[in-house]
Design a protein around this motif. Sequence first.
Motif, PDB file in Angstrom:
ATOM      1  N   ASP A  82     -40.730  42.284   2.908  1.00 44.75           N
ATOM      2  CA  ASP A  82     -41.952  41.538   3.207  1.00 44.75           C
ATOM      3  C   ASP A  82     -42.134  41.267   4.691  1.00 44.75           C
ATOM      4  OD1 ASP A  82     -42.684  41.429   0.559  1.00 44.75           O
ATOM      5  OD2 ASP A  82     -41.724  39.491   0.186  1.00 44.75           O
ATOM      6  N   LEU A  83     -41.219  41.773   5.522  1.00 46.87           N
ATOM      7  CA  LEU A  83     -41.399  41.647   6.973  1.00 46.87           C
ATOM      8  C   LEU A  83     -42.611  42.477   7.416  1.00 46.87           C
ATOM      9  CD1 LEU A  83     -37.651  41.954   8.113  1.00 46.87           C
ATOM     10  CD2 LEU A  83     -39.063  39.883   8.092  1.00 46.87           C
ATOM     11  N   PRO A  84     -43.102  42.273   8.638  1.00 51.95           N
ATOM     12  CA  PRO A  84     -44.281  43.037   9.089  1.00 51.95           C
ATOM     13  C   PRO A  84     -44.145  44.547   8.942  1.00 51.95           C
ATOM     14  CG  PRO A  84     -43.852  41.234  10.593  1.00 51.95           C
ATOM     15  CD  PRO A  84     -42.721  41.234   9.603  1.00 51.95           C
ATOM     16  N   ASP A  85     -42.929  45.064   8.941  1.00 54.85           N
ATOM     17  CA  ASP A  85     -42.667  46.454   8.593  1.00 54.85           C
ATOM     18  C   ASP A  85     -41.444  46.469   7.678  1.00 54.85           C
ATOM     19  OD1 ASP A  85     -41.288  49.217   8.981  1.00 54.85           O
ATOM     20  OD2 ASP A  85     -43.308  49.505   9.784  1.00 54.85           O
ATOM     21  N   PRO A  86     -41.452  47.254   6.596  1.00 53.89           N
ATOM     22  CA  PRO A  86     -40.346  47.216   5.636  1.00 53.89           C
ATOM     23  C   PRO A  86     -39.142  48.070   6.012  1.00 53.89           C
ATOM     24  CG  PRO A  86     -42.020  48.726   4.853  1.00 53.89           C
ATOM     25  CD  PRO A  86     -42.560  48.113   6.127  1.00 53.89           C
ATOM     26  N   LEU A  87     -39.056  48.564   7.256  1.00 55.03           N
ATOM     27  CA  LEU A  87     -38.014  49.519   7.621  1.00 55.03           C
ATOM     28  C   LEU A  87     -36.612  48.976   7.343  1.00 55.03           C
ATOM     29  CD1 LEU A  87     -37.109  52.195   8.842  1.00 55.03           C
ATOM     30  CD2 LEU A  87     -37.331  51.168  11.125  1.00 55.03           C
ATOM     31  N   VAL A  88     -36.346  47.716   7.688  1.00 54.90           N
ATOM     32  CA  VAL A  88     -35.009  47.151   7.452  1.00 54.90           C
ATOM     33  C   VAL A  88     -34.672  47.221   5.967  1.00 54.90           C
ATOM     34  CG1 VAL A  88     -33.631  45.033   7.508  1.00 54.90           C
ATOM     35  CG2 VAL A  88     -35.041  45.657   9.482  1.00 54.90           C
ATOM     36  N   GLY A  89     -35.618  46.840   5.121  1.00 54.38           N
ATOM     37  CA  GLY A  89     -35.380  46.887   3.680  1.00 54.38           C
ATOM     38  C   GLY A  89     -35.201  48.291   3.147  1.00 54.38           C
ATOM     39  N   ARG A  90     -35.966  49.237   3.661  1.00 54.39           N
ATOM     40  CA  ARG A  90     -35.823  50.628   3.216  1.00 54.39           C
ATOM     41  C   ARG A  90     -34.430  51.154   3.555  1.00 54.39           C
ATOM     42  NH1 ARG A  90     -40.386  54.187   5.596  1.00 54.39           N
ATOM     43  NH2 ARG A  90     -39.648  55.648   3.998  1.00 54.39           N
ATOM     44  N   LEU A  91     -33.892  50.766   4.704  1.00 46.53           N
ATOM     45  CA  LEU A  91     -32.566  51.230   5.103  1.00 46.53           C
ATOM     46  C   LEU A  91     -31.471  50.645   4.218  1.00 46.53           C
ATOM     47  CD1 LEU A  91     -32.893  50.993   8.987  1.00 46.53           C
ATOM     48  CD2 LEU A  91     -32.528  53.094   7.687  1.00 46.53           C
ATOM     49  N   ILE A  92     -31.539  49.347   3.938  1.00 46.47           N
ATOM     50  CA  ILE A  92     -30.424  48.728   3.229  1.00 46.47           C
ATOM     51  C   ILE A  92     -30.556  48.861   1.710  1.00 46.47           C
ATOM     52  CG2 ILE A  92     -30.049  47.113   5.102  1.00 46.47           C
ATOM     53  CD1 ILE A  92     -31.229  44.910   3.316  1.00 46.47           C
ATOM     54  N   SER A  93     -31.723  49.276   1.218  1.00 48.05           N
ATOM     55  CA  SER A  93     -31.890  49.380  -0.234  1.00 48.05           C
ATOM     56  C   SER A  93     -30.941  50.412  -0.837  1.00 48.05           C
ATOM     57  CB  SER A  93     -33.344  49.732  -0.576  1.00 48.05           C
ATOM     58  OG  SER A  93     -33.692  51.015  -0.071  1.00 48.05           O
TER      59      SER A  93
ATOM     60  N   VAL B 289     -32.748  60.170   7.379  1.00 46.44           N
ATOM     61  CA  VAL B 289     -31.839  59.087   6.991  1.00 46.44           C
ATOM     62  C   VAL B 289     -32.595  58.038   6.187  1.00 46.44           C
ATOM     63  CG1 VAL B 289     -30.441  57.169   7.860  1.00 46.44           C
ATOM     64  CG2 VAL B 289     -30.240  59.423   8.920  1.00 46.44           C
ATOM     65  N   VAL B 290     -33.777  57.653   6.654  1.00 44.33           N
ATOM     66  CA  VAL B 290     -34.557  56.636   5.949  1.00 44.33           C
ATOM     67  C   VAL B 290     -34.937  57.129   4.553  1.00 44.33           C
ATOM     68  CG1 VAL B 290     -36.665  55.252   5.971  1.00 44.33           C
ATOM     69  CG2 VAL B 290     -35.432  55.669   8.111  1.00 44.33           C
ATOM     70  N   ARG B 291     -35.388  58.358   4.471  1.00 39.71           N
ATOM     71  CA  ARG B 291     -35.798  58.894   3.158  1.00 39.71           C
ATOM     72  C   ARG B 291     -34.613  58.966   2.204  1.00 39.71           C
ATOM     73  NH1 ARG B 291     -39.129  62.462   6.381  1.00 39.71           N
ATOM     74  NH2 ARG B 291     -37.527  64.108   6.264  1.00 39.71           N
ATOM     75  N   ALA B 292     -33.435  59.319   2.719  1.00 41.79           N
ATOM     76  CA  ALA B 292     -32.256  59.434   1.862  1.00 41.79           C
ATOM     77  C   ALA B 292     -31.801  58.083   1.339  1.00 41.79           C
ATOM     78  CB  ALA B 292     -31.124  60.115   2.636  1.00 41.79           C
ATOM     79  N   LEU B 293     -32.024  57.015   2.115  1.00 46.33           N
ATOM     80  CA  LEU B 293     -31.552  55.693   1.716  1.00 46.33           C
ATOM     81  C   LEU B 293     -32.576  54.905   0.909  1.00 46.33           C
ATOM     82  CD1 LEU B 293     -29.785  54.573   5.038  1.00 46.33           C
ATOM     83  CD2 LEU B 293     -28.692  55.128   2.856  1.00 46.33           C
ATOM     84  N   ASP B 294     -33.838  55.216   1.089  1.00 45.29           N
ATOM     85  CA  ASP B 294     -34.907  54.383   0.554  1.00 45.29           C
ATOM     86  C   ASP B 294     -34.915  54.400  -0.988  1.00 45.29           C
ATOM     87  OD1 ASP B 294     -37.157  52.893   0.155  1.00 45.29           O
ATOM     88  OD2 ASP B 294     -38.499  54.175   1.316  1.00 45.29           O
ATOM     89  N   ARG B 295     -34.720  53.217  -1.565  1.00 44.70           N
ATOM     90  CA  ARG B 295     -34.808  53.077  -3.018  1.00 44.70           C
ATOM     91  C   ARG B 295     -35.994  52.189  -3.406  1.00 44.70           C
ATOM     92  NH1 ARG B 295     -31.441  56.160  -1.793  1.00 44.70           N
ATOM     93  NH2 ARG B 295     -29.269  56.341  -2.526  1.00 44.70           N
ATOM     94  N   THR B 296     -36.888  51.953  -2.455  1.00 43.12           N
ATOM     95  CA  THR B 296     -37.969  51.003  -2.682  1.00 43.12           C
ATOM     96  C   THR B 296     -39.254  51.660  -3.168  1.00 43.12           C
ATOM     97  OG1 THR B 296     -38.875  51.134  -0.427  1.00 43.12           O
ATOM     98  CG2 THR B 296     -37.038  49.625  -0.804  1.00 43.12           C
ATOM     99  N   GLY B 297     -39.363  52.968  -3.003  1.00 40.94           N
ATOM    100  CA  GLY B 297     -40.599  53.646  -3.381  1.00 40.94           C
ATOM    101  C   GLY B 297     -41.722  53.458  -2.398  1.00 40.94           C
ATOM    102  N   ARG B 298     -41.418  52.957  -1.189  1.00 38.81           N
ATOM    103  CA  ARG B 298     -42.469  52.723  -0.196  1.00 38.81           C
ATOM    104  C   ARG B 298     -42.599  53.918   0.732  1.00 38.81           C
ATOM    105  NH1 ARG B 298     -43.076  46.423   1.345  1.00 38.81           N
ATOM    106  NH2 ARG B 298     -42.595  45.573  -0.688  1.00 38.81           N
TER     107      ARG B 298
END
Length: 465
Positions: free
Chosen positions: A267-278, A456-465
């Motif tokens: 929910d941060l202004p950009d979800p990048l942190v969440g996409r990485l750690i998901s 790297v982001v695409r490989a880690l992202d489990r959020t569907g964003r």
Amino acid sequence: MSRRAVVIGAGLAGMLAAAALSTAVDEVIVLDRDDLPDGPEHRRGLPQGRHAHLLMAGGLAAMEDLVPGGSVRERLLAVGAREVSLSSGMLALTPDGWLRRWRRPGPSMIACSRALLDWAVRSAVLAGTRTEIRKARALELLGTARRVHGVRAATAAGDTDVEADLVVDASGRGSRVVTWLAGIGVSGLRERTVDAGLVNATRVYRMPKGAERFPLTVVQADPYTSRPGRSGMVLPIEGGRWMVSLAGTRGGEPPADPDGFLRYTLDLPDPLVGRLISGAEPLTDVHISRSTRNVRRYPEKAPHWPEGFVVLGDALAAFNPAYGQGMSVAALGARVLARELRRSGPDAPGLARRVQRGAARSVDMAWAVAVGQDVRYPGAVGGAPGPADRLVTAYTRRMMKAATGSYDAARAVWDLMSLRAGPARLLHPATVLATLAGSPLPPSARPPLTESERKVVRALDRTGR
């Protein structure tokens, strides 16, 4: 005649003060109430120790001048710390857009856990100087309003008086310096507190395979929207780990439960942190800290100041840790102490006052940055921006906006945030021209990732964003 100095507090500021003192006295005794770990481990007396810390270039330069036994930078890199270029090694979303990454030089900062940094500095100072750490709790100052000559301390064997030619309070946010001074008849020490109600939440993850060189990533809080500030950071640290620190001001605090922690990042202004750690493996629970107020004391303005007593580090000025400047300010203050000792020696009249004035100059820029933003958040306690504050904020915000696409403006921002330069950098002709000209490039709506970083982001992202 043998000379002795006493330092209250064995944290980073205390050990740097010990290093400074060791060049001018025969013995340095450091008092700390904690059992200190033998290695890079967390300790009780450092509430912010589990959260993200950044060692800026100005602070590192001061440490290199102070700490014996070789380069601090090389010592930290050898045990797993990362060196991050502000020009190319960081992804940063500011309130005015993503900062561009340049293939041109810029200052670096050191990324590692606070435990590793403290251990590296402490072990080097103990090995290279005549410094002894004693487990003890400082009770009061010995002396009079004219001169301090030691500390009364509580130990396992009972209370004891430790005489000294010079005493340094580096006891951190919890310093009892006002009470101690009152005990010897000194009053008039001004204090100011600005509290945005910030809460820190941190969790450590295993760095995913293939992400070893992924940039430090930070989504900054926005103080200009009349809403609570919310931020997040992915910090590469030693041991192949990511330290993920979230921060929220009053009304926007991050939660302590793992599911809420992830939702907050998305929910941060950009979800990048969440996409990485998901898609990353958590190694710890979520740790929460509320010890985040900005607190400044003004001994340099006190009507009277005793000889033989100096206040440094968080005992002098403690900052909202979101701005990453506290360690560097402590190092710069210790360097002022070392410089004044070289000039005149520990017995020179007026030494303590000169150190406090010099250390205050090291505090000024960091304090202006932290407080200038924190007073804007809803529910902030400690004052509102005045006309001068609003004028400075308007200029610095225009400079930050220009820095999203202007290398010259970005260099000025890096110098100020790294504490390599003081407030005069704001009015340097090149800075003024870059600020007035604005960014020659349009703002970037997306993170400036390379193709390999996008993978790297695409490989880690489990959020569907």
